[in-house]
Design an enzyme around this catalytic site. Structure first.
Site, PDB file in Angstrom:
ATOM      1  N   CYS A  28      -4.689  -0.780  -4.653  1.00 42.32           N
ATOM      2  CA  CYS A  28      -5.718  -0.218  -5.521  1.00 42.32           C
ATOM      3  C   CYS A  28      -5.263  -0.276  -6.985  1.00 42.32           C
ATOM      4  O   CYS A  28      -4.110   0.020  -7.290  1.00 42.32           O
ATOM      5  CB  CYS A  28      -5.982   1.235  -5.164  1.00 42.32           C
ATOM      6  SG  CYS A  28      -6.645   1.467  -3.513  1.00 42.32           S
ATOM      7  N   CYS A  47       0.827  -1.204   0.000  1.00 39.90           N
ATOM      8  CA  CYS A  47       0.000   0.000   0.000  1.00 39.90           C
ATOM      9  C   CYS A  47       0.872   1.269   0.000  1.00 39.90           C
ATOM     10  O   CYS A  47       2.044   1.228   0.362  1.00 39.90           O
ATOM     11  CB  CYS A  47      -0.908  -0.035   1.223  1.00 39.90           C
ATOM     12  SG  CYS A  47      -2.215   1.201   1.202  1.00 39.90           S
ATOM     13  N   ASP A  48       0.234   2.391  -0.349  1.00 41.41           N
ATOM     14  CA  ASP A  48       0.926   3.646  -0.693  1.00 41.41           C
ATOM     15  C   ASP A  48       2.152   4.005   0.139  1.00 41.41           C
ATOM     16  O   ASP A  48       3.158   4.473  -0.405  1.00 41.41           O
ATOM     17  CB  ASP A  48      -0.029   4.834  -0.554  1.00 41.41           C
ATOM     18  CG  ASP A  48      -1.256   4.726  -1.424  1.00 41.41           C
ATOM     19  OD1 ASP A  48      -1.547   3.618  -1.924  1.00 41.41           O
ATOM     20  OD2 ASP A  48      -1.936   5.738  -1.593  1.00 41.41           O
ATOM     21  N   LYS A  49       2.065   3.858   1.440  1.00 35.18           N
ATOM     22  CA  LYS A  49       3.139   4.381   2.282  1.00 35.18           C
ATOM     23  C   LYS A  49       4.222   3.349   2.557  1.00 35.18           C
ATOM     24  O   LYS A  49       5.261   3.692   3.140  1.00 35.18           O
ATOM     25  CB  LYS A  49       2.570   4.903   3.615  1.00 35.18           C
ATOM     26  CG  LYS A  49       1.544   6.007   3.443  1.00 35.18           C
ATOM     27  CD  LYS A  49       2.070   7.186   2.643  1.00 35.18           C
ATOM     28  CE  LYS A  49       0.983   8.190   2.318  1.00 35.18           C
ATOM     29  NZ  LYS A  49       0.102   7.812   1.202  1.00 35.18           N
ATOM     30  N   SER A  93      -5.156  12.215  -3.078  1.00 32.98           N
ATOM     31  CA  SER A  93      -5.044  10.800  -3.406  1.00 32.98           C
ATOM     32  C   SER A  93      -4.512  10.663  -4.822  1.00 32.98           C
ATOM     33  O   SER A  93      -4.765  11.513  -5.681  1.00 32.98           O
ATOM     34  CB  SER A  93      -6.437  10.160  -3.314  1.00 32.98           C
ATOM     35  OG  SER A  93      -6.479   9.004  -4.115  1.00 32.98           O
TER      36      SER A  93
END
Ligand code: FES
Length: 552
Positions: free
Chosen positions: A190, A118-120, A466
């Site tokens: 995502c 995930c993103d982080k 986002s």
């Protein structure tokens, strides 16, 4: 190794502990590799990583190393972004880097392989690699399969925008409840070129994973093979003492910037790259580099930039194909985790989908897809432009409509207070003000879109967006932020704000002395616990928001 370090690494107490854990006498002599598993049962982005960790550990043992699984925090936008307006998400990035330091550095392990998702997690892992500077490789965790309704694809972006559409009386393409049931069909990040897939591509462009690894279908046989190959490679890297700071050089950062521009990726990559450079004790200015690379066109229009689905992008060659297209314009001499240069890695590689990932002289659209603005309103601000086909304004001048919070701004949009021609300003969302830049600004942008105002207003915020956000003329991450006395904290309703992408400028028509004399809002949002610590320690956007103190 100094005598003292050698004593610590080989102490009888440590030996006793590890023998009790089942390590053999032979194991004591082998390289000790951390398998950094940023995993969580809370979120689908991470649901498969425990299985991948198992595969990686087996492969490390086969390759002659000893794996130790190390757990870290695992922030996920849709789950751990629920509270405190999403502040824990970006703040989680630095927890990951610190988690790694306090386990891997403290235990004096020889190398690490990070399962990144995930993103982080990718920036957290890159920052830790840069900080610890021990041999490191990242395994790309992959993206989730989207679903469909009546034969039409539906993903989490549709769910998110659909809920805002409903609030503003617009009919989403399917009922939101139905989309929520069908949008995510398995583990992974995502879909689309949002922050996670952008950062996965960045990892490959930096040379911190093996070629051809990003993006990838999560848990697919290909992804599992990639994980095995990375596991074998990290054992070799320890032997070779190939270090992150040998790989993440200025040329590598340039390659990463070009890749983000080439895929029209998430603006969040800018601060993550800057933070990684700071962790590597480098003085690289990513913001300046961004402008230097602004002639890089858009080579592939993956959602949300265009209609290419992430699966198509992967099948066309993904980040490796983008790098091949960019090669004459970037640093082919940059060393990568293979031990070879980027150009050597790409020699002989043929792009699988040349229509999906286009050449520099026949791109999808002109560059830059993301630009940095400066002026009397900001020392830096970021605008994501995507495909520059004239459908979004790039020049805008209008009266400011100032809102102190996301809720206030959303309500004003709903009540029809915001009008065409306004420069909508949502402030107090920055690194210190938010604190940690929650998710509120993205909601405002989707609300403007749902209200039919995205293309007739400009939206300016000191918050972040986002990676799914690409609508209208949106200027985000305005620095200095409101909470630290930036002009965005002093602008008033009716002041004229002027934005010009062509001039890379954002200005306010208020004399500097008058602006300086105005009171700013200060910290309006209370913060407790870790967020209070984050607010106290975080540095400005020019550092990418690191928590490290300034060097003497
Ligand atoms: Fe994890 Fe989107 S919420 S990648």
């Amino acid at each position: 190794m100094t005598k003292l370090r050698s004593l610590a690494a080989n102490s009888p107490g440590r030996r006793a502990n590890w023998r009790a854990l089942g390590l053999s006498k032979e194991d004591m002599e082998k390289p000790k590799i951390a398998v950094v598993n940023s995993s969580s049962e809370l979120a689908i982005c991470y649901a498969h990583l425990d299985g991948i960790a198992k595969i990686v550990k087996e492969e490390i043992r086969k390759a002659g190393g000893v794996p130790f699984e190390v757990r870290t925090a695992a922030p996920s936008d849709f789950i751990t972004g629920a509270n405190k307006a999403g502040s824990y998400i970006l703040a989680g990035r630095d927890i990951i880097a610190n988690d790694i330091e306090v386990q891997v550095e403290a235990a004096m392990l020889d190398g690490m392989i990070c399962l990144t998702s995930c993103d982080k997690t990718p920036p957290g892992h890159l920052m830790a690699a840069a900080r610890l500077n021990i041999p490191t490789i990242l395994v790309i965790g992959g993206y989730q399969p989207a679903g469909e309704i009546d034969g039409e694809p539906v993903d989490v972006e549709d769910v998110w925008s659909g809920q805002v559409d409903e609030r503003f009386g617009k009919t989403p393409k399917f009922p939101v409840a139905d989309m929520a049931e069908n949008a995510i069909m398995g583990p992974g990040v995502c879909a689309g070129m949002a922050t996670a897939n952008t950062m996965h591509s960045v990892v490959e462009a930096l040379g911190m994973t093996l070629p051809g690894n990003a993006p990838v279908r999560a848990n697919s046989p290909k992804m599992q093979d990639n994980a095995r190959a990375c596991a074998r490679r990290i054992v070799e890297m320890v032997d070779e003492q190939l270090l992150p700071r040998d790989i993440m050089t200025e040329g590598a950062f340039r390659n990463a910037v070009a890749t983000v521009l080439g895929v029209s990726g998430s603006i969040n990559a800018i601060k993550h790259l800057q933070a990684t450079a700071i962790e590597a004790e480098s003085d690289i200015d990513i913001f300046a580099m961004w402008e230097e690379m602004s002639d890089v066109p858009v080579l592939s229009a993956v959602r949300p930039t265009g209609h290419v689905r992430i699966e198509q992008f992967e099948d066309a060659g993904g980040a490796r194909a983008v790098l091949k297209r960019l090669l004459p314009h970037i640093d082919g001499n940059a060393l990568t985790c293979t031990g070879k240069t980027l150009a050597e890695n790409l020699a002989g590689y043929e792009i699988e989908g040349p229509d999906v990932i286009r050449p520099m002289d026949d791109p999808v659209g002109p560059g830059p897809a993301i630009a940095i603005l400066k002026g009397s309103f900001a020392t830096s601000a970021v605008v994501r432009l995507g495909i520059r086909d004239g459908s979004r304004p790039e020049e805008f001048s209008g009266p400011a409509r100032v809102f102190e919070s996301t809720a206030e701004c959303m309500q004003a949009i709903e009540d029809g207070v915001v009008k065409q021609g306004d420069v909508v300003i949502s402030r107090n969302q920055g690194l210190k003000g938010g604190p940690a830049m929650g998710g509120g600004a993205s909601l405002v942008l989707f609300a403007l879109d749902a209200a039919g105002l995205a293309k007739t207003t400009a939206f300016v915020t000191d918050g972040q967006l986002s990676g799914l956000c690409l609508k209208g003329l949106t200027v985000a991450e305005v620095a200095p932020e409101a909470a630290t006395g930036g002009p965005i904290g002093k602008v008033r309703d009716g002041d004229i704000v002027r934005i010009s992408v062509a001039n890379r400028s954002i200005d306010i028509d208020v004399p500097a002395e008058e602006l300086a004399a105005r009171e700013g809002p200060g910290y309006r949002i209370p913060a407790t616990g870790y967020l209070a610590n984050f607010r106290q320690d975080v540095r400005g956007m020019e550092t990418g928001g690191v928590l490290l103190p300034e060097k003497d």
